[in-house]
Motif scaffolding. Structure first.
Motif, PDB file in Angstrom:
ATOM      1  N   TYR A   1       0.831  -1.223   0.000  1.00  0.00           N
ATOM      2  CA  TYR A   1       0.000   0.000   0.000  1.00  0.00           C
ATOM      3  C   TYR A   1       0.864   1.270   0.000  1.00  0.00           C
ATOM      4  O   TYR A   1       0.662   2.170  -0.825  1.00  0.00           O
ATOM      5  CB  TYR A   1      -0.946  -0.012   1.208  1.00  0.00           C
TER       6      TYR A   1
ATOM      7  N   LYS B   1       1.164   4.025  -2.945  1.00  0.00           N
ATOM      8  CA  LYS B   1       0.755   5.416  -2.675  1.00  0.00           C
ATOM      9  C   LYS B   1       1.844   6.400  -3.127  1.00  0.00           C
ATOM     10  O   LYS B   1       1.555   7.355  -3.861  1.00  0.00           O
ATOM     11  CB  LYS B   1       0.483   5.539  -1.169  1.00  0.00           C
TER      12      LYS B   1
ATOM     13  N   GLU C   1      -7.233   9.370   0.802  1.00  0.00           N
ATOM     14  CA  GLU C   1      -7.188   8.124   1.596  1.00  0.00           C
ATOM     15  C   GLU C   1      -7.841   8.355   2.960  1.00  0.00           C
ATOM     16  O   GLU C   1      -8.248   9.470   3.296  1.00  0.00           O
ATOM     17  CB  GLU C   1      -5.744   7.626   1.768  1.00  0.00           C
TER      18      GLU C   1
ATOM     19  N   THR D   1     -10.205   7.299  -4.551  1.00  0.00           N
ATOM     20  CA  THR D   1      -9.862   7.016  -3.151  1.00  0.00           C
ATOM     21  C   THR D   1      -8.964   5.784  -3.101  1.00  0.00           C
ATOM     22  O   THR D   1      -9.056   4.905  -3.966  1.00  0.00           O
ATOM     23  CB  THR D   1     -11.119   6.745  -2.301  1.00  0.00           C
ATOM     24  N   LEU D   2      -8.110   5.734  -2.086  1.00  0.00           N
ATOM     25  CA  LEU D   2      -7.253   4.570  -1.851  1.00  0.00           C
ATOM     26  C   LEU D   2      -7.709   3.864  -0.579  1.00  0.00           C
ATOM     27  O   LEU D   2      -7.981   4.516   0.431  1.00  0.00           O
ATOM     28  CB  LEU D   2      -5.788   4.987  -1.650  1.00  0.00           C
ATOM     29  N   GLN D   3      -7.775   2.520  -0.653  1.00  0.00           N
ATOM     30  CA  GLN D   3      -8.041   1.716   0.544  1.00  0.00           C
ATOM     31  C   GLN D   3      -7.100   0.520   0.484  1.00  0.00           C
ATOM     32  O   GLN D   3      -6.781   0.047  -0.611  1.00  0.00           O
ATOM     33  CB  GLN D   3      -9.473   1.165   0.541  1.00  0.00           C
TER      34      GLN D   3
END
Ligand code: NAD
Length: 485
Positions: free
Chosen positions: A300, A304, A377, A396-398
């Motif tokens: 992750y 990112k 995020e 969006t980041l998850q």
């Protein structure tokens, strides 16, 4: 052929270019400059009625014409779009705000391809026969429906408009079509090509106007027997509520909130390059863009950092400048909507990792509607930002722990249009592809389209499928004939 951009766009009804009956027009704005540069008919029920009448008159001859004739006319339209590529691409960019390189390489060539593809479908379309051993034979006739309605959105204006009208015409129907009132110009120009190609008067009728005055009149008209619609889920619901009790055939291609699922074992460089595209192409205004990026926990932070660095390098600028990778969003209204979604994300606790602001350019585009590509995020899977379609340059980041967790997050949405999976493990790819609730799954790629495949979504992303024989079947009524020996 000399195609001119008019100040006042006309409707095209029964082979004639005509003003709306009420003589009312809407502004047509170039979103890159915020200038009104032409006017669009604000058509109403009276214009739709004229178009239906013209289509009814044309139907017997067109539906009975040889498939070879239909092929030749539609194929000629495809050729003429190619010949006039530069004019169409410029018109699309001025209406929509997308980079001219995108209109030139993708939108307009694809519109031509749609006509060519369905021109040949007219020649190859066949129907089934079911033999009952030595007792009987059944064969299926497929008849054109009659007059059909096609309504399309602003994000890929000519591309999605032709994706509907080409199969409708190829299968022998006459059409009343409405492009988006936000991006009407290329549909208007197309009428001139139809004339040049010898499409008989009344076979294709184009009425311009907004959803409430004009679109809903097409949906309500009792002599329009099928509606093919692409647009928002909100409008899709309204259309279904009118068309279903009238027992019309409906095909609804609606919104999306697509997951882009990234496992640690993927081809990293290809995934990174493609994810920048799948997040922000056309300013994120493609229903197939991956707006929820789900990344395996172990990679992750790496993802990112690299993703932010790559997106930072995207040039936001005048759509006419060939270096611009991001143009304007389509309108002032849409600009406000996207900015309000970014505000909501912050209120929900989202952390803006990149972007989040309007962009003010110099010169010609000083007043245009430009937004920075935005990466967020820190939001829960069920919050509004992760549930509602934004349809702009916002992702969006998850993170996820394992396949089960990824699936749970991917399927948490009420939408189910498309999903992308990045992994080198073929078993995992197949398992995930089968379990994700989406109509379109891309493994290790994005937007790889074969026009023969079924196109459409699960859940609130729509009803029915477009593409290939699915479209030809939608636009025809099957009739079974059983003959006993
Ligand atoms: P929209 O629903 O506002 O408008 C789409 C078209 O429908 C326009 O021509 C509009 O004038 C007309 N319309 C609006 N309300 C209507 C009504 N009540 N009756 C009849 N016609 C009506 O959508 P939009 O803002 O133009 O486009 C963006 C939306 O389209 C997004 O939600 C996007 O996801 C969706 N979309 C879906 C696909 C797909 O294939 N699933 C493809 C592209 C865009």
């Amino acid at each position: 052929m000399n195609l001119e951009i008019p100040k006042y766009i006309s409707n095209y009804i029964g082979g004639q270019f005509c003003a709306p009956r009420n003589a009312q027009y809407l502004d047509n704005v170039n979103p890159a400059t915020a200038e009104v540069y032409s006017y669009i008919p604000d058509s109403t029920a009276a214009d739709v009625q004229d178009a239906v009448h013209a289509a009814q008159q044309a139907f017997p001859a067109w539906s009975n014409a040889s498939t070879d004739f239909r092929f030749r006319v539609l194929n000629k339209i495809a050729e003429l779009i190619e010949t006039n590529l530069a004019v169409f691409a410029m018109a699309e960019t001025n209406d929509n705000g997308k980079p001219l390189t995108l209109s030139t390489r993708v939108d307009i060539p694809r519109a031509s391809e749609n006509f060519r593809f369905f021109a040949t479908a007219a020649l190859h379309f066949a129907s089934e026969s079911h033999s009952m051993a030595d007792k009987a034979i059944n064969y299926t006739l497929r008849k054109p429906i009659g007059v059909v309605g096609c309504i399309s959105p602003w994000n890929l204006p000519l591309y999605l408009f032709t994706w509907k009208i080409a199969p409708a015409l190829a299968s022998g129907n006459c059409v009343v079509a409405k492009p988006s009132e936000v991006t009407p110009m290329t549909a208007y120009l197309l009428c001139h090509l139809c004339e040049e190609a010898g499409l008989p008067a009344g076979v294709l009728n184009i009425v311009h106007g907004n959803g409430s005055h004009c679109g809903s009149e097409i949906v309500k008209h009792p002599d329009i027997k099928a509606i093919s619609f692409t647009g928002s889920t909100r409008a899709g619901k309204d259309i279904a509520s009118i068309a279903a009790p009238m027992f019309k055939k409906i095909s609804l291609e609606l919104g999306g909130k697509n997951p882009n699922i990234i496992f640690a074992d993927c081809d990293w460089d290809k995934m990174m390059r493609t994810t920048v595209q799948s997040s922000f192409a056309n300013q994120g205004q493609i229903c197939l863009c991956g707006s929820r990026i789900l990344v395996e926990e172990s990679v992750y932070e790496k993802f990112k950092t690299e993703f932010i660095a790559r997106v930072k390098g995207m040039v936001i600028g005048d759509p006419l400048d060939e270096n611009s990778k991001q143009g304007a969003v389509v309108s002032n209204v849409h600009f406000d909507k996207v900015m309000s979604c970014i505000t909501l994300a912050k209120e929900e606790g989202g952390i803006i990792l990149l972007g989040g602001n309007a962009v003010r350019l110099e010169g010609r585009c000083a007043k245009g509607y430009f937004i920075e590509p935005t990466i967020i995020e820190g939001l829960l899977p069920g919050c509004r930002t992760n549930m509602e379609e934004i349809f702009g340059p916002v992702v969006t980041l998850q993170s996820f722990k394992n396949e089960e967790d990824a699936l749970l997050k991917a399927n948490a949405s009420e939408y189910g249009l498309a999903a992308t999976i990045w992994t080198q493990d073929i078993g995992r790819a197949n398992k995930m592809a089968a379990a994700i609730q989406s109509g379109i799954i891309w493994v290790n790629c994005w937007l790889l389209r074969d026009l023969r495949t079924p196109f459409g979504g699960f859940k609130s992303s729509g009803v029915g499928r477009e593409g290939g024989w699915e479209a030809m079947r939608f636009f025809t009524e099957p009739k079974n004939v059983a003959i006993e020996f």
